[in-house]
Scaffold this motif. Structure first.
Motif, short mmCIF file in Angstrom:
data_model
loop_
_atom_site.label_atom_id
_atom_site.label_comp_id
_atom_site.label_asym_id
_atom_site.label_seq_id
_atom_site.Cartn_x
_atom_site.Cartn_y
_atom_site.Cartn_z
N ARG A 146 2.21 -8.25 -1.05
CA ARG A 146 2.95 -7.50 -0.03
C ARG A 146 2.34 -7.73 1.35
NH1 ARG A 146 7.46 -6.62 -2.92
NH2 ARG A 146 7.10 -5.31 -4.76
N THR A 147 3.08 -7.29 2.39
CA THR A 147 2.63 -7.42 3.77
C THR A 147 2.51 -6.05 4.41
OG1 THR A 147 3.67 -9.59 4.01
CG2 THR A 147 3.15 -8.41 6.03
N PHE A 148 1.42 -5.85 5.12
CA PHE A 148 1.17 -4.63 5.89
C PHE A 148 1.26 -4.99 7.36
CE2 PHE A 148 -1.64 -1.93 8.32
CZ PHE A 148 -1.54 -0.67 7.76
N ASP A 149 2.24 -4.43 8.09
CA ASP A 149 2.43 -4.73 9.50
C ASP A 149 2.52 -3.41 10.24
OD1 ASP A 149 2.98 -5.81 11.94
OD2 ASP A 149 4.85 -6.78 11.38
N VAL A 150 1.56 -3.14 11.12
CA VAL A 150 1.45 -1.80 11.68
C VAL A 150 1.24 -1.86 13.18
CG1 VAL A 150 -1.04 -1.70 11.28
CG2 VAL A 150 0.27 0.43 11.38
N ALA A 151 1.77 -0.84 13.90
CA ALA A 151 1.48 -0.71 15.31
C ALA A 151 -0.02 -0.52 15.51
CB ALA A 151 2.25 0.48 15.89
N THR A 152 -0.57 -1.11 16.56
CA THR A 152 -2.02 -1.13 16.73
C THR A 152 -2.62 0.26 16.93
OG1 THR A 152 -1.71 -1.56 19.09
CG2 THR A 152 -2.05 -3.47 17.66
N SER A 153 -1.81 1.24 17.32
CA SER A 153 -2.33 2.58 17.58
C SER A 153 -2.37 3.45 16.33
CB SER A 153 -1.48 3.28 18.65
OG SER A 153 -0.13 3.38 18.21
N ASP A 154 -1.78 3.00 15.23
CA ASP A 154 -1.70 3.82 14.03
C ASP A 154 -3.04 3.87 13.31
OD1 ASP A 154 0.94 4.47 14.36
OD2 ASP A 154 1.69 2.82 13.14
N THR A 155 -3.39 5.06 12.82
CA THR A 155 -4.57 5.23 11.98
C THR A 155 -4.17 5.92 10.69
OG1 THR A 155 -5.13 7.36 13.00
CG2 THR A 155 -6.15 5.39 13.96
N PHE A 156 -4.98 5.73 9.66
CA PHE A 156 -4.71 6.29 8.35
C PHE A 156 -5.92 7.09 7.90
CE2 PHE A 156 -2.16 2.64 9.09
CZ PHE A 156 -0.93 2.95 8.55
N ASN A 157 -5.68 8.08 7.06
CA ASN A 157 -6.78 8.90 6.56
C ASN A 157 -7.45 8.18 5.40
OD1 ASN A 157 -8.43 11.25 6.47
ND2 ASN A 157 -7.18 12.04 4.80
N HIS A 158 -7.10 8.49 4.16
CA HIS A 158 -7.63 7.75 3.02
C HIS A 158 -6.65 6.63 2.65
CE1 HIS A 158 -10.48 10.94 2.69
NE2 HIS A 158 -9.59 11.83 2.27
N VAL A 159 -7.19 5.46 2.32
CA VAL A 159 -6.36 4.32 1.89
C VAL A 159 -6.95 3.73 0.63
CG1 VAL A 159 -5.61 1.98 2.44
CG2 VAL A 159 -5.49 3.75 4.19
N THR A 160 -6.10 3.51 -0.37
CA THR A 160 -6.49 2.82 -1.60
C THR A 160 -5.61 1.60 -1.78
OG1 THR A 160 -7.22 4.87 -2.69
CG2 THR A 160 -6.72 3.00 -4.11
N ILE A 161 -6.23 0.45 -2.03
CA ILE A 161 -5.49 -0.78 -2.30
C ILE A 161 -5.67 -1.12 -3.77
CG2 ILE A 161 -5.29 -3.24 -1.80
CD1 ILE A 161 -6.26 -2.59 1.05
N ASN A 162 -4.55 -1.11 -4.50
CA ASN A 162 -4.57 -1.37 -5.93
C ASN A 162 -3.49 -2.40 -6.24
OD1 ASN A 162 -5.24 -1.09 -8.68
ND2 ASN A 162 -3.62 0.42 -8.98
N ALA A 163 -3.77 -3.65 -5.88
CA ALA A 163 -2.81 -4.74 -6.07
C ALA A 163 -2.98 -5.30 -7.47
CB ALA A 163 -3.02 -5.82 -5.02
N ILE A 164 -2.18 -4.81 -8.38
CA ILE A 164 -2.33 -5.08 -9.80
C ILE A 164 -2.17 -6.58 -10.09
CG2 ILE A 164 -1.37 -4.58 -12.09
CD1 ILE A 164 -0.40 -1.89 -10.81
N GLY A 165 -3.06 -7.12 -10.91
CA GLY A 165 -2.97 -8.52 -11.31
C GLY A 165 -3.37 -9.49 -10.23
N ALA A 166 -4.37 -9.12 -9.42
CA ALA A 166 -4.92 -9.99 -8.38
C ALA A 166 -3.90 -10.36 -7.31
CB ALA A 166 -5.53 -11.25 -8.99
N GLN A 167 -2.90 -9.50 -7.11
CA GLN A 167 -1.94 -9.74 -6.04
C GLN A 167 -2.61 -9.49 -4.69
OE1 GLN A 167 0.93 -11.06 -6.61
NE2 GLN A 167 0.86 -10.88 -8.84
N ASN A 168 -1.96 -9.95 -3.61
CA ASN A 168 -2.56 -9.92 -2.29
C ASN A 168 -1.84 -8.96 -1.35
OD1 ASN A 168 -4.48 -11.03 -0.31
ND2 ASN A 168 -2.64 -11.78 0.70
N LEU A 169 -2.61 -8.19 -0.57
CA LEU A 169 -2.05 -7.42 0.52
C LEU A 169 -2.39 -8.16 1.81
CD1 LEU A 169 -0.68 -4.89 1.71
CD2 LEU A 169 -2.94 -3.86 1.86
N ASP A 170 -1.38 -8.72 2.48
CA ASP A 170 -1.58 -9.42 3.74
C ASP A 170 -1.40 -8.44 4.89
OD1 ASP A 170 -2.09 -12.10 2.92
OD2 ASP A 170 0.04 -12.32 2.44
#
Length: 285
Positions: free
Chosen positions: A141-165
């Motif tokens: 999957r692709t993560f595309d975010v405005a530069t001013s955005d912040t997140f609290n807790h984030v977990t990345i669970n890309a099942i089967g060695a998939q990639n988060l770009d």
């Protein structure tokens, strides 16, 4: 023929569960594509979803009302171009793409789970609401975010060695805990202002990981190797590696703040650069 419902606000209250509030006077059913637009800009309270659980959710640019979440939501695509979505305390699950191009989205204080591309743009406002964003992906999957955005807790669970770009030039800024459970992150930057935990099933990747912020102590624990450049760039405070083994497959750079190395073994595959701040060996190897 089943017609996908549009919010028309014809009922005596603001409730999702009131049939008269929907075109055709029928509450959305399982796979309906639900739309909020200029048909009615009346507020909506999602009090009960009935059998609607896996359709699509669209808030058009012409909708100016407030949608308030009172129960857990599961949808396919979620798209918002206008209005205000106010999350509650129960989970939101998006099984396809999340797009925010306008309006204001305030997430749940629980967990927002996304199994598609995540695209909040400069035209919309994302507010984390002290909740967790879980990228629970079964394909890349692709993560595309405005530069001013912040997140609290984030977990990345890309099942089967998939990639988060993470889109080129973007940073995923996490002020709470960043947990890397599974998959890879190869592009963009992970910016941690809180703790970082890397699980034993994480597959690595080359995205830089930068510790920033002013927290007195940020912990960094890793049960698997991290492949990207790790940088300590804190205006104050310490990154504490605790005990055990930390395995870095790339560069380690300290430019400001303190890095307190593990009491176990710190393994660095490439260069170690110390241009500022403090390195504390902590009696480790």
């Amino acid at each position: 023929i089943e017609i996908d419902p549009t919010w028309d606000g014809g009922g005596a209250d603001n409730n999702w569960s009131t049939a008269a509030n929907w075109s055709g006077d029928a509450v959305p059913t399982t796979t309906n594509a639900v739309t909020f637009d200029s048909t009615s800009t009346k507020n909506c309270t999602i009090d009960s979803l009935g059998t609607w659980s896996e359709g699509t959710f669209t808030i058009a640019s012409t909708y100016s009302g407030i949608i308030t979440q009172d129960v857990a939501i599961t949808t396919g695509e979620f798209s918002q171009a206008g209005g205000t979505f106010t999350g509650g305390s129960t989970n939101i699950t998006v099984n396809a793409t999340f797009t925010l191009s306008g309006g204001t989205f305030t997430s749940t204080t629980g967990t927002l789970s996304i199994n598609g591309n995540f695209t909040p743009t400069a035209g919309g406002t994302f507010t984390h609401n002290s909740g967790t964003v879980l990228f629970d992906m079964n394909s890349s999957r692709t993560f595309d975010v405005a530069t001013s955005d912040t997140f609290n807790h984030v977990t990345i669970n890309a099942i089967g060695a998939q990639n988060l770009d993470i889109a080129s030039g973007d940073s995923l800024i996490v002020i709470g805990t960043l947990t890397l459970t599974n998959g890879t992150v190869n592009t963009g930057t992970l910016e941690a202002q809180g703790n970082v935990t890397i699980g034993s099933t994480f597959d690595g990747g080359g995205a830089p990981l930068t510790f920033t912020g002013t927290a007195a102590t940020q912990t960094f624990t890793a049960a698997a190797a991290y492949g990207g450049v790790v940088t300590i760039n804190k205006s104050s405070g310490t990154v504490d590696m605790g005990t055990g083994t930390i395995d870095l497959d790339s560069f380690l750079t300290i430019s400001s703040g303190e890095l307190k190395a593990t009491t176990g073994t710190l393994s660095i595959a490439r260069n170690f650069t110390h241009t500022g701040g403090t390195f504390t060996h902590n009696s480790g190897t």
